[in-house]
Scaffold this motif. Sequence first.
Motif, mmCIF file in Angstrom:
data_model
loop_
_atom_site.group_PDB
_atom_site.id
_atom_site.type_symbol
_atom_site.label_atom_id
_atom_site.label_comp_id
_atom_site.label_asym_id
_atom_site.label_seq_id
_atom_site.Cartn_x
_atom_site.Cartn_y
_atom_site.Cartn_z
ATOM 1 N N ARG A 36 0.825 -1.209 0.000
ATOM 2 C CA ARG A 36 0.000 0.000 0.000
ATOM 3 C C ARG A 36 0.857 1.256 0.000
ATOM 4 N N VAL A 37 2.008 1.194 0.674
ATOM 5 C CA VAL A 37 2.890 2.357 0.739
ATOM 6 C C VAL A 37 3.646 2.545 -0.572
ATOM 7 N N THR A 38 4.104 1.467 -1.172
ATOM 8 C CA THR A 38 4.966 1.572 -2.350
ATOM 9 C C THR A 38 4.196 1.723 -3.656
ATOM 10 N N GLN A 39 2.912 1.385 -3.667
ATOM 11 C CA GLN A 39 2.127 1.467 -4.893
ATOM 12 C C GLN A 39 1.116 2.608 -4.812
ATOM 13 N N PRO A 40 0.713 3.168 -5.958
ATOM 14 C CA PRO A 40 -0.306 4.229 -5.946
ATOM 15 C C PRO A 40 -1.611 3.720 -5.343
ATOM 16 N N SER A 41 -2.304 4.606 -4.645
ATOM 17 C CA SER A 41 -3.563 4.230 -3.997
ATOM 18 C C SER A 41 -4.436 5.468 -3.872
ATOM 19 N N THR A 42 -5.596 5.287 -3.289
ATOM 20 C CA THR A 42 -6.507 6.403 -3.034
ATOM 21 C C THR A 42 -6.891 6.400 -1.565
ATOM 22 N N THR A 43 -7.142 7.577 -1.032
ATOM 23 C CA THR A 43 -7.550 7.696 0.362
ATOM 24 C C THR A 43 -9.035 7.410 0.496
ATOM 25 N N ASP A 44 -9.516 7.413 1.733
ATOM 26 C CA ASP A 44 -10.947 7.192 1.968
ATOM 27 C C ASP A 44 -11.787 8.311 1.360
ATOM 28 N N ASP A 45 -11.169 9.482 1.174
ATOM 29 C CA ASP A 45 -11.875 10.612 0.563
ATOM 30 C C ASP A 45 -11.772 10.613 -0.955
ATOM 31 N N GLY A 46 -11.120 9.595 -1.511
ATOM 32 C CA GLY A 46 -10.989 9.514 -2.954
ATOM 33 C C GLY A 46 -9.819 10.289 -3.527
ATOM 34 N N LEU A 47 -8.895 10.751 -2.677
ATOM 35 C CA LEU A 47 -7.739 11.507 -3.148
ATOM 36 C C LEU A 47 -6.636 10.551 -3.593
ATOM 37 N N TYR A 48 -5.962 10.916 -4.671
ATOM 38 C CA TYR A 48 -4.898 10.073 -5.204
ATOM 39 C C TYR A 48 -3.648 10.208 -4.342
ATOM 40 N N ALA A 49 -3.016 9.083 -4.022
ATOM 41 C CA ALA A 49 -1.782 9.067 -3.235
ATOM 42 C C ALA A 49 -0.715 8.333 -4.029
ATOM 43 N N ALA A 50 0.295 9.067 -4.474
ATOM 44 C CA ALA A 50 1.373 8.462 -5.255
ATOM 45 C C ALA A 50 2.177 7.503 -4.390
ATOM 46 N N GLY A 51 2.709 6.460 -5.008
ATOM 47 C CA GLY A 51 3.477 5.462 -4.277
ATOM 48 C C GLY A 51 4.857 5.963 -3.883
ATOM 49 N N LEU A 52 5.364 5.411 -2.793
ATOM 50 C CA LEU A 52 6.723 5.704 -2.323
ATOM 51 C C LEU A 52 7.580 4.490 -2.672
ATOM 52 N N ARG A 53 8.216 4.543 -3.812
ATOM 53 C CA ARG A 53 8.933 3.378 -4.323
ATOM 54 C C ARG A 53 10.200 3.111 -3.522
ATOM 55 N N PHE A 54 10.283 1.891 -3.029
ATOM 56 C CA PHE A 54 11.461 1.501 -2.253
ATOM 57 C C PHE A 54 12.697 1.494 -3.153
ATOM 58 N N GLY A 55 13.773 2.092 -2.667
ATOM 59 C CA GLY A 55 15.016 2.143 -3.422
ATOM 60 C C GLY A 55 15.200 3.412 -4.220
ATOM 61 N N GLU A 56 14.126 4.162 -4.454
ATOM 62 C CA GLU A 56 14.267 5.433 -5.170
ATOM 63 C C GLU A 56 15.037 6.411 -4.290
ATOM 64 N N ALA A 57 16.050 7.030 -4.858
ATOM 65 C CA ALA A 57 16.972 7.855 -4.071
ATOM 66 C C ALA A 57 16.243 8.956 -3.310
ATOM 67 N N ARG A 58 15.322 9.620 -3.959
ATOM 68 C CA ARG A 58 14.614 10.731 -3.308
ATOM 69 C C ARG A 58 13.748 10.234 -2.159
ATOM 70 N N VAL A 59 13.048 9.126 -2.351
ATOM 71 C CA VAL A 59 12.197 8.570 -1.296
ATOM 72 C C VAL A 59 13.034 8.152 -0.099
ATOM 73 N N MET A 60 14.147 7.470 -0.359
ATOM 74 C CA MET A 60 14.979 6.995 0.740
ATOM 75 C C MET A 60 15.588 8.156 1.522
ATOM 76 N N THR A 61 15.971 9.215 0.825
ATOM 77 C CA THR A 61 16.561 10.368 1.502
ATOM 78 C C THR A 61 15.526 11.096 2.347
ATOM 79 N N VAL A 62 14.315 11.247 1.830
ATOM 80 C CA VAL A 62 13.252 11.920 2.588
ATOM 81 C C VAL A 62 12.911 11.130 3.848
ATOM 82 N N LEU A 63 12.786 9.817 3.731
ATOM 83 C CA LEU A 63 12.458 9.002 4.902
ATOM 84 C C LEU A 63 13.582 9.034 5.931
ATOM 85 N N ALA A 64 14.830 9.037 5.464
ATOM 86 C CA ALA A 64 15.956 9.131 6.398
ATOM 87 C C ALA A 64 15.951 10.469 7.125
#
Length: 332
Positions: A184-212
């Motif tokens: 659910r975290v790594t793949q695109p999904s929608t919230t309960d309100d129907g809003l689009y939530a882009a996936g946080l791809r594991f291994g992507e440099a930007r995602v890993m840096t933001v989480l760190a």
Amino acid sequence: MQKICDRLGPAAVKSFFWRWVRRLPSPFTQADLRAGYVYELAFRQFEVSDTCMFDRPQAGRMWFEGVIRDHLDVGRPDQIALVFHRRLTRCTPGTFRTRVLTRGVDPTLCCYYKSSRMKQYFKEGRALRTETVISDTHDFGIGRRVCALNWYALRAVGESANRCLCDAEAADAQPAPDVATFCRVTQPSTTDDGLYAAGLRFGEARVMTVLAALVGFCHLVRGFRNRQIVERVRALGAAPYTTRQATYDLRRLKRKGLIVKLAHTHRYQLTSLGRRVAVLFTKTYGRVLAPGLSALDLRLPEDVTSRSPLNTAWRTFERVLDDYIQAQLIAA
């Protein structure tokens, strides 16, 4: 013990002050006193501490050493130092920061927020001591005058900070999120309100840096702003990172349920799920995937690969697998 500590308040401090100030010479004359000039107490420093006793002190010590070892790269507190049993000055040679723990050395975990700091250490070999020291009350929008309102507001800030630090460490020790949460975290999904939530791809440099950048203990007290994330990501990563990119990342983190926005502010905080996901991603990528792939790099010279147990085992596995496949093809 807690009931005794609860007796300490602004009234007790003022009573102590006036009891002793009468014995000291005063710069005020009788005319000054009649004119209404008196002393007014102000907070110079306010400390709130919490002590957790372990029924198995040795296990507690091992756990705390693991906390420090983990957060050398995961928590990224502003300072992790070892306090030696001797006085250190500017003239003392060497850099007194290490993660090697020996007898006679007390491990200490420190993180800072403006003029205030949080300190945690293992006290007398049996208790986890957490201290929040507030050196400037204005850091939290609280006045300096010693009164009941300011006293209990500062105490609430300190208790909340201590609790957040301990909760964050406990969350890091919890099991990793399940496979469904990972997807659910790594793949695109929608919230309960129907809003689009882009996936946080594991291994992507930007995602890993933001989480760190998000798992820093310095964010536990007041959360973090867009600007603070930009500064930390720029410090951790090599690629440029803008405020617009941070806004996009905060939006998808919020829609994934990893952070929440604090009411009536522009600050955010990690949720319990968010910290678990960030720790899982950061530990797995920084301690398993990146070092492992580096050790298996085919471009490494032979003298380097021969010293790597992982590379040696992998080459042996490949050779045995190739022999097995070849044997099966011949038999067919």
